[in-house]
Design a protein around this motif. Structure first.
Motif, short mmCIF file in Angstrom:
data_model
loop_
_atom_site.label_atom_id
_atom_site.label_comp_id
_atom_site.label_asym_id
_atom_site.label_seq_id
_atom_site.Cartn_x
_atom_site.Cartn_y
_atom_site.Cartn_z
N UNK A 76 0.68 -1.24 0.07
CA UNK A 76 -0.06 0.06 0.01
C UNK A 76 0.87 1.21 0.00
N UNK A 77 1.43 1.45 -1.01
CA UNK A 77 2.44 2.64 -0.89
C UNK A 77 2.34 3.33 -2.35
N UNK A 78 1.97 4.54 -2.36
CA UNK A 78 1.70 5.43 -3.40
C UNK A 78 2.64 6.79 -3.32
N UNK A 79 2.63 7.90 -4.08
CA UNK A 79 3.19 8.98 -4.16
C UNK A 79 3.43 9.62 -2.86
N UNK A 81 4.17 8.39 -0.05
CA UNK A 81 5.30 7.63 0.78
C UNK A 81 6.83 8.33 0.30
N UNK A 82 7.62 8.15 1.05
CA UNK A 82 9.23 8.60 0.91
C UNK A 82 9.72 7.63 -0.17
N UNK A 83 10.68 7.95 -0.80
CA UNK A 83 11.61 6.80 -1.61
C UNK A 83 12.52 6.11 -0.88
N UNK A 84 11.96 5.21 -0.03
CA UNK A 84 12.87 4.36 0.68
C UNK A 84 12.80 2.77 0.54
N UNK A 85 13.96 2.01 0.71
CA UNK A 85 14.17 0.69 0.36
C UNK A 85 12.72 -0.17 0.71
N UNK A 86 12.25 0.23 2.06
CA UNK A 86 11.11 -0.49 2.34
C UNK A 86 9.83 -0.49 1.46
N UNK A 87 9.70 0.58 0.67
CA UNK A 87 8.38 0.95 -0.08
C UNK A 87 8.95 0.53 -1.43
N UNK A 88 7.74 0.01 -2.08
CA UNK A 88 7.75 -0.28 -3.62
C UNK A 88 6.66 0.48 -4.16
N UNK A 89 6.75 1.66 -4.87
CA UNK A 89 5.65 2.51 -5.29
C UNK A 89 5.73 2.32 -6.79
N UNK A 106 1.00 -3.35 -9.56
CA UNK A 106 1.24 -2.87 -8.13
C UNK A 106 -0.01 -2.05 -7.55
N UNK A 107 -0.90 -1.72 -8.25
CA UNK A 107 -2.07 -1.00 -7.98
C UNK A 107 -2.96 -2.17 -7.57
N UNK A 108 -3.09 -3.28 -8.25
CA UNK A 108 -3.83 -4.58 -7.91
C UNK A 108 -3.68 -5.24 -6.63
N UNK A 194 17.35 3.91 2.33
CA UNK A 194 18.32 3.82 0.91
C UNK A 194 17.49 4.11 -0.36
N UNK A 195 17.79 5.08 -0.83
CA UNK A 195 16.98 5.43 -2.16
C UNK A 195 17.65 4.57 -3.40
N UNK A 196 18.69 4.31 -3.31
CA UNK A 196 19.38 3.51 -4.54
C UNK A 196 18.68 2.24 -4.40
N UNK A 197 18.63 1.60 -3.18
CA UNK A 197 17.91 0.15 -3.15
C UNK A 197 16.69 0.16 -3.52
N UNK A 198 15.88 1.42 -3.01
CA UNK A 198 14.62 1.51 -3.78
C UNK A 198 14.52 1.59 -5.10
N UNK A 199 15.28 2.48 -5.75
CA UNK A 199 15.29 2.30 -7.32
C UNK A 199 15.68 1.14 -7.81
N UNK A 200 16.53 0.44 -7.28
CA UNK A 200 17.08 -0.97 -8.02
C UNK A 200 16.04 -2.00 -7.82
#
Length: 209
Positions: A76-79, A81-89, A106-108, A194-200
């Protein structure tokens, strides 16, 4: 037990069943509390931490249903939430078909926890009402009861994703110094944000789907 279940399921106050069940308000309240105490005796089984076997079963179920491998819990992560490694937006502006498909998938899978709580509220109307007790322990027991009973029902009906293997894994208690605990907390905070982990992770999931 009839009075307790009616209190939980329909949200009745203790004084509404005095004529139907020939039960005073005090006895009705005590029957609810005693019922909750009996149910939470099963909390060590139906609210325990998952074993590694359970976690692998949840991984497989989440992958089979939503298509996300290695994911455990809500997405349950959308815009907001911060760009953290624990969140998949998802992507607010999809740049290609892959990103658009990922955002749709992701929305489903969104709001699993929120949907679960809505199901609990639909089954136990007492959760839709303000708390009637000023004691935190009684409120905790009531909430645990509303969670444990559906978990028992799900297992009895064979709908649980991870089979209950009834294995209690040994816990190793290791003594750490105050400095070690502070360093570990700081390390976990850095890893969490970690933003890089989030993006990866986001990029890997896009390619996986």
């Amino acid at each position: 037990m009839t009075a307790a279940l009616r209190h939980l399921a329909y949200g009745y106050t203790p004084d509404t069943l005095d004529e139907y069940l020939q039960m005073s308000q005090r006895v009705g309240r005590e029957s609810l509390h005693n019922f909750c105490k009996c149910i939470i005796e099963y909390a060590n089984v139906y609210l325990r931490e998952p074993t590694m076997h359970n976690i692998h079963g949840l991984y497989e179920g989440h992958d089979r249903i939503h298509g996300f491998s290695g994911m455990l819990g809500s997405m349950d992560f959308d815009g907001i939430y911060p760009t953290w490694a624990a969140f998949v937006k998802g992507f607010s502006s999809a740049i290609d078909d892959k990103c658009s498909y990922f955002t749709k998938k992701q929305a489903s899978a969104l709001k699993d926890v929120e949907r679960t709580f809505r199901i609990l509220q639909g089954r136990w109307h007492i959760l839709q009402q303000p708390a009637r007790s000023y004691k935190v322990n009684l409120m905790r027991q009531l909430m645990y009861t509303c969670i444990v009973i559906p978990n028992i029902t799900i297992e009895d009906n064979g709908y649980n994703l991870a089979e209950n293997d009834w294995v209690v894994e040994p816990v190793q208690h290791i003594q750490h110094t105050w400095i070690d605990r502070c360093d570990a907390r700081a390390r976990r905070t850095r890893e969490l944000r970690d933003r890089e982990v989030h993006k990866g992770l986001q990029s890997d999931l896009v390619e996986h789907l």
